[in-house]
Design an enzyme around this catalytic site. Sequence first.
Site, PDB file in Angstrom:
ATOM      1  N   GLU A 177       0.811  -1.226   0.000  1.00 27.84           N
ATOM      2  CA  GLU A 177       0.000   0.000   0.000  1.00 27.84           C
ATOM      3  C   GLU A 177       0.852   1.289   0.000  1.00 27.84           C
ATOM      4  OE1 GLU A 177      -2.525  -0.454   3.399  1.00 27.84           O
ATOM      5  OE2 GLU A 177      -3.943  -1.703   2.308  1.00 27.84           O
TER       6      GLU A 177
ATOM      7  N   GLU B 235      -6.468  -8.275   0.003  1.00 29.18           N
ATOM      8  CA  GLU B 235      -6.747  -8.245   1.442  1.00 29.18           C
ATOM      9  C   GLU B 235      -8.179  -7.844   1.686  1.00 29.18           C
ATOM     10  OE1 GLU B 235      -4.444  -5.662   3.904  1.00 29.18           O
ATOM     11  OE2 GLU B 235      -2.576  -6.159   2.886  1.00 29.18           O
TER      12      GLU B 235
HETATM   13  C1  GLA Z   1      -3.953  -2.827   5.200  1.00 29.53           C
HETATM   14  C2  GLA Z   1      -2.562  -3.379   5.346  1.00 29.53           C
HETATM   15  C3  GLA Z   1      -2.449  -4.491   6.313  1.00 29.53           C
HETATM   16  C4  GLA Z   1      -3.261  -4.220   7.535  1.00 29.53           C
HETATM   17  C5  GLA Z   1      -4.668  -3.922   7.142  1.00 29.53           C
HETATM   18  C6  GLA Z   1      -5.533  -3.639   8.335  1.00 29.53           C
HETATM   19  O1  GLA Z   1      -4.704  -3.399   4.211  1.00 29.53           O
HETATM   20  O2  GLA Z   1      -2.019  -3.767   4.125  1.00 29.53           O
HETATM   21  O3  GLA Z   1      -1.085  -4.617   6.636  1.00 29.53           O
HETATM   22  O4  GLA Z   1      -2.707  -3.142   8.206  1.00 29.53           O
HETATM   23  O5  GLA Z   1      -4.690  -2.786   6.334  1.00 29.53           O
HETATM   24  O6  GLA Z   1      -6.859  -3.414   7.940  1.00 29.53           O
END
Ligand code: GLA
Length: 661
Positions: free
Chosen positions: A154, A307
């Site tokens: 991210e 995710e």
């Molecule tokens: C993001 C991150 C993860 C985690 C999630 C929590 O998607 O990539 O590492 O921190 O958020 O919701």
Amino acid sequence: MTTRRLVRRLGGLAFGGDYNPEQWDKAVWEEDDELMRRAGVNLATVGVFSWALLEPTEGHFDFGWLDAHLDRLHANGIAVDLATPTASPPPWFTLAHPDALPVSSDGTKLVHGSRDTYCLAAPAYRGAARRVALALAERYGDHPAVAMWHVHNEYMTLCWCDHVAASFRVWLHARHGSLDALNEAWGTAFWSQHYTSWDQVLPPRATQWHHNPAQTLDFSRFWSDEALAAYVDQRDAIRAHSDRPVTTNLMVPGYQNLDLWAFGREVDVVTIDHYPIAPGVDAAADTAFGGDRARSFGGGRPWLLMEQGTNTVYAGDRVLAKEPGEILRHSLGHVAHGSDGALFFQWRQSRAGAEMWHSAMVPHAGADSRIFREVTALGSALGRLGELAGSTVRAEVAVLHDSDSWWAMNSDGLPSAELDYLGALRRAHRALWDAGVTTDFARPDDELSRYRLVLAPALFLLSDASAENLRRYVAGGGTLLVQHFSGVVDARLHARLGGYPAAPLRAALGIRVDEYRPLGRGEQVVLSDGSHGTAWSESVRLDGAEAVATYTGGMLAGGAALTRHRFGDGHGWYLSTRLDDANYAVLVDRLLAGTGVGPDLPDLPFGVEAVTRHAQDGRRWLIVLNHTADVVPLPAPGHDLLTDATAHELPPGGCVVLRLP
Ligand code: GLA
């Protein structure tokens, strides 16, 4: 840009999540092996935050532990999405390279202790990130477990340090060519901002009052380019040693530091992280919003949900749990909108650390839990949907989505705080979703002729070329709805003179806006068709268009509020206020009816979603998701892949995946 290689390798849809075995010991790893098999996991993302273990001291790598985990996963039949750990530099890095720490706009230097404590423009960081990516690629480029590469995590941090200032100047020089051109583009004649040498030019750091909006817009553009260059650095280092697809997980919908269209062009597979921001039917609509954007950023190709949370719904100041059945339904929602699988953050809920309360596939309670049972049910459901892998989703409607407009709308000094880019985009998508219509997102300079209807809910900034593109779209037979305060500035964020919006669009819409009149908080305008608007109104002069609805009171009484213009072979509509949701839905329904666009499955009750996936060879599947608490009969029975039986109805909260004849 496709999931083809990945799904071929997996033999179907992807299922699994972030796997961080470094938080656990051997006994737990052995249980992980057994539980992953039981759940049907076929892909694990490994190493996302493992820099401190991988490179315990600068330049010295320890791969032993990672070798063991990759070999173990491989022996267990699980493929690996191998991550570069560069989103979390270890403490030694920040102590050795204090100049690579991020500095916030007010000059505060951040230190390690969380994650993401780096500046993407700092040479020491970029060098170290490339080095660790290269080391991983050299060692694991051909490893049989590795099916995909996951660069970083991210890209979403910002920085205002001196490295950023230097890099920003180089970028500005390339964009504008000269300091004179920069002064002109930024309108520095106002407020005595005229620059006489490049070293006077800074990122938009904390200042006394409003920033120069053209400066902040250029900074947003620059930063996205910088982040993309950081991604490409690592990607290319990996590609030199591995032929597996490379991606980075993009964050949608809220984070707007990146031009996700540009990232979509550089990744081999678009992957996104998605956490719903409201419960119930709203979560389903939000899932569709995220999925439709992900698909569009990849040019319509299948993408991958990297995710989500098993039991995580972000709702302001708290995290809500998912209702029984939502793990499956949200995951199939992503699949319906084009994802070739469903992955989670993370496999096992951490016992310590900053995200110990974040839900996971194996919760603190262990395998004997509702969550793990639902995870296992999802694994077996996805296992039955392998034939969908690689198929795509088709849309006849697009919502225009442009990073420049979003960034520009964040600038200081706009006439109303209720001008909300993301909110406008969501409303447009939601009205279409409520109508059961599958939606693409498109850029204002895209070839749009394949869409029967295009909505432009927030096109604040519009380049000359894009304005001309929209004019051509309408002239060629398209139907376009443009909403208030659109096309009002050009690509440099200079106001359009002589009336809004930009001239080619004025021609297509047959109107000219000569004054904007923001409404007070809570103030409402009533239109002649009985609908209501808030937040905004405009004085619209007709120049060929007909008034479909007029304002009924105040200074604008009798003036056009909603207009329609027959232009060439198409229609240009203009809406000069923000209609209430219900009135806006009526307008969108009217436009859909006028263009002959309908839902994939007509006459479904509110809260039931149906999307078709199409294979290249003509096979089709209809995914129907019941987000309501009622039993919903299917218009026609069909063969449901989830149960391998004929389905006649959907139970409350139920899902079917019908193979169409
Ligand atoms: C993001 C991150 C993860 C985690 C999630 C929590 O998607 O990539 O590492 O921190 O958020 O919701």
